[in-house]
Design an enzyme around this catalytic site. Structure first.
Site, PDB file in Angstrom:
ATOM      1  N   GLY A  18      -6.033  71.826  44.792  1.00 57.84           N
ATOM      2  CA  GLY A  18      -6.593  72.372  43.557  1.00 57.84           C
ATOM      3  C   GLY A  18      -5.691  73.454  43.000  1.00 57.84           C
ATOM      4  N   CYS A 380     -27.113  87.649  38.855  1.00 60.61           N
ATOM      5  CA  CYS A 380     -28.158  86.635  38.941  1.00 60.61           C
ATOM      6  C   CYS A 380     -29.233  87.044  39.953  1.00 60.61           C
ATOM      7  CB  CYS A 380     -27.549  85.272  39.228  1.00 60.61           C
ATOM      8  SG  CYS A 380     -28.581  83.941  38.593  1.00 60.61           S
ATOM      9  N   HIS A 519     -23.475  84.728  35.094  1.00 56.58           N
ATOM     10  CA  HIS A 519     -22.364  84.785  36.051  1.00 56.58           C
ATOM     11  C   HIS A 519     -21.048  85.151  35.354  1.00 56.58           C
ATOM     12  CE1 HIS A 519     -24.538  83.190  39.526  1.00 56.58           C
ATOM     13  NE2 HIS A 519     -25.257  82.567  38.610  1.00 56.58           N
ATOM     14  N   GLU A 521     -18.423  86.292  36.544  1.00 50.99           N
ATOM     15  CA  GLU A 521     -17.243  85.969  37.359  1.00 50.99           C
ATOM     16  C   GLU A 521     -16.599  84.645  36.958  1.00 50.99           C
ATOM     17  OE1 GLU A 521     -20.370  85.845  38.355  1.00 50.99           O
ATOM     18  OE2 GLU A 521     -20.760  84.212  39.758  1.00 50.99           O
TER      19      GLU A 521
HETATM   20  N1  GLN Z   1     -32.457  81.897  42.838  1.00 52.29           N
HETATM   21  C1  GLN Z   1     -32.436  82.603  41.597  1.00 52.29           C
HETATM   22  C2  GLN Z   1     -32.917  81.753  40.447  1.00 52.29           C
HETATM   23  O1  GLN Z   1     -32.940  80.549  40.529  1.00 52.29           O
HETATM   24  C3  GLN Z   1     -31.061  83.141  41.303  1.00 52.29           C
HETATM   25  C4  GLN Z   1     -30.053  82.065  41.037  1.00 52.29           C
HETATM   26  C5  GLN Z   1     -28.639  82.544  41.171  1.00 52.29           C
HETATM   27  O2  GLN Z   1     -28.387  83.617  41.714  1.00 52.29           O
HETATM   28  N2  GLN Z   1     -27.685  81.761  40.690  1.00 52.29           N
HETATM   29  O3  GLN Z   1     -33.247  82.283  39.413  1.00 52.29           O
END
Ligand code: GLN
Length: 547
Positions: A18, A380, A519, A521
């Site tokens: 990759g 998240c 996210h 990142e």
């Molecule tokens: N488990 C949590 C949700 O579904 C957070 C998901 C995550 O961190 N990507 O909302």
């Protein structure tokens, strides 16, 4: 019309196919070409979204909401080209498409077979958007010889035959093991791997050989002779200190020149490598180090948090500091005191995750960061943990919890400050979900807008109040608790445009405490560090001067 480069691997897995593909993409861009990279994975899952991060590493999410292989993250980080759902395919997806067509009657009267129906489906996938770029790079997952990879190898064989001569090139990545006892670099595994390729009708144009050191002339000639490639198409891929050295290192080895030669492109346009020279300079010329804790659940496998680790490195590059990550299993805090683990660290990051295990430990880490004024970034699930912590300890909702961890628990026994999201808006459409929906591909996925509060910490970090970030979640902070939480010091500084979904929270009276539902990142690049990560590491650097 694009030229095609197929990248395959042999001998062993995990050689960095990759990365080699991504670096080649970057080098072709440096010569002025446009590129797109694709991954073809032989496993039977329709996508990696339902696989454990322990099995497969991180799931990379595209703007258009596909859950894909983490190699697409490498591709984006090296080329800056945003991946699409059509850049990742698995055997599972191929078969599911074929079977769907069969049921619909698209092949009426025919017997459905691997050749031609499955291979045609793969070839159609490879072709998508072929008129948009100069080069399409397609990486085949796994190693040559794997049973499940065969339809993919057969498809690229057919594809290359069907195209006019000189429009497809095959680059094969192998390992040259060094035998200490005899002091020799061994070419035999590579010879066998090429033989295996030949037996299915494929012949590599370029060999990329992973080795600890340089390849001596004798071995290079031997490889060229026995594997039927030109000596200058044997590229040494030596171990590197940083993955971001790969474009310059492979360029010095002649990888991009060999590829252009194989296509018969002469004279080759001169490369402009200043972007990568600057990246490498920022990695090697740093002033000090900051230590950032990642308090997570999948800490034994760093690939599970690949994009976060890379985004932190980029944040370090923006601030000319080295970022040292301390991986901490959140479960430790359920039995041990937090302070000895975290007090000497310069910042704490709680990443995304699923399921209850380790969550009480993450909540303790969030509390410690808030009370001790250590920079905190919650991503998240890490944001949801920060909200639960604030609800319990700032707003005195002692039984605050997430519905995710309260399956079957009587709702009168806890307060769901994080609830199962059943409805949201995507573009102009309403999306609805039910508790018993399928698990695959049903989360709130992909890029969504958020509006930031003017003057908030995040708006300052981003330098704007309108952002687009990628999401992957099923649960959501309940807006019902906004007033109560804000009164107690946790502000909601980013919201979905309709004002219904909390996207960002921050603690006002704190040097840097931010939780984001998305996210960030996934969009960070070494040559364009994500503003939140750049600012988070800046805060960590300031904190490091205090301890
Ligand atoms: N488990 C949590 C949700 O579904 C957070 C998901 C995550 O961190 N990507 O909302």
């Amino acid at each position: 019309m694009a030229r095609f480069i197929f990248i395959t691997g042999g001998v062993v897995s995990s050689l960095g196919k990759g990365l080699a593909s991504a670096a080649l993409g970057a080098l072709l861009q440096a010569r002025g070409y446009t590129v797109r990279l694709r991954k073809l994975d032989p496993y039977l899952n329709v996508d990696p979204g339902t696989m454990s991060p322990f099995e497969h590493g991180e799931v990379f999410v595209t703007d258009d909401g596909a859950e894909t292989d983490l190699d697409l993250g490498h591709y984006e980080r090296f080329t800056g080209v945003a991946a699409r759902s059509t850049d990742s395919i698995s055997s599972g997806r191929v078969y599911s498409n074929v079977l769907e067509k069969e049921r619909r009657g698209d092949y009426l009267g025919k017997t459905i077979q691997v050749i031609p129906h499955v291979t045609n489906e793969i070839k159609d996938f490879i072709r998508i958007g072929e008129d948009e770029v100069d080069f399409m790079l397609c990486e085949i997952g796994g190693t040559v010889g794997d049973i499940e990879g065969l339809p993919f190898f057969e498809a690229i064989r057919q594809f290359s035959q069907e195209k006019p001569r000189g429009e497809c090139v095959l680059m094969h990545l192998t390992l040259l093991p060094y035998i200490k006892a005899s002091g020799e670099l061994k070419t035999k595994p590579t010879q066998h791997s090429v033989k295996e390729l030949r037996s299915i009708g494929l012949a590599p144009d370029i060999l990329v050989c992973r080795s600890e050191g340089p390849i001596p002339v004798k071995e290079r000639e031997k490889l060229a002779l026995f594997c039927n490639v030109r000596p200058d198409s044997v590229i040494a891929a030596q171990d590197l200190k940083s993955i971001y050295e790969a474009p310059l290192a492979y360029h010095r080895e002649g990888m991009d020149q060999a590829v252009l030669d194989a296509f018969g492109i002469a004279p080759a346009p001169k490369p402009n490598l200043t972007r990568w020279e600057d990246v490498v300079d920022r990695i090697h010329n740093t002033d000090g180090e900051v230590r950032v804790a990642i308090v997570g659940k999948y800490t034994q496998l760093e690939d599970a948090y690949k994009s976060i680790a890379e985004a932190l490195t980029h944040g370090g590059m923006a601030n000319r500091v080295k970022v040292k990550i301390e991986w901490i299993d959140a479960e430790v805090f359920e039995t041990e005191d937090v302070a000895p683990h975290l007090e000497r660290l310069n910042a704490i990051l709680v990443p995304g995750g699923f399921g209850e295990r380790g969550t009480e430990g993450k909540i303790k880490a969030a509390q410690f960061a808030r009370e001790k004024k250590i920079p905190y970034l919650g991503i998240c699930l890490g944001m949801q943990m920060a909200v639960i912590e604030a609800a319990r300890n700032m707003a005195h909702i002692g039984d605050a919890a997430s519905e995710e961890f309260s399956e079957g628990v009587d709702p009168s026994n806890f307060t769901p400050v994080v609830y199962h999201l059943k409805e949201w808006v995507q573009g102009n459409a309403k999306v609805t979900r039910a508790k018993d929906d399928d698990k695959g591909g049903t989360m709130r996925l992909g890029s969504y807008d958020a509006v930031l509060t003017e003057g908030s910490h995040v708006a300052d970090a981003y330098g704007t109040t309108n952002i687009e970030e990628r999401h992957r979640h099923r649960y959501e902070v309940d807006i019902k608790f906004r007033e109560q939480l804000e009164k107690n010091g946790l502000t909601f500084s980013g919201m979905s445009p309709d004002g219904r979904l909390p996207e960002i929270v921050e603690v006002k009276d704190h040097p840097w405490y931010i939780g984001v539902q998305f996210h960030p990142e996934l969009k960070s690049k070494p040559f364009a560090p994500h503003p939140l990560f750049a600012d988070f590491v800046r805060a960590a650097k300031e904190q490091s001067r205090l301890v």
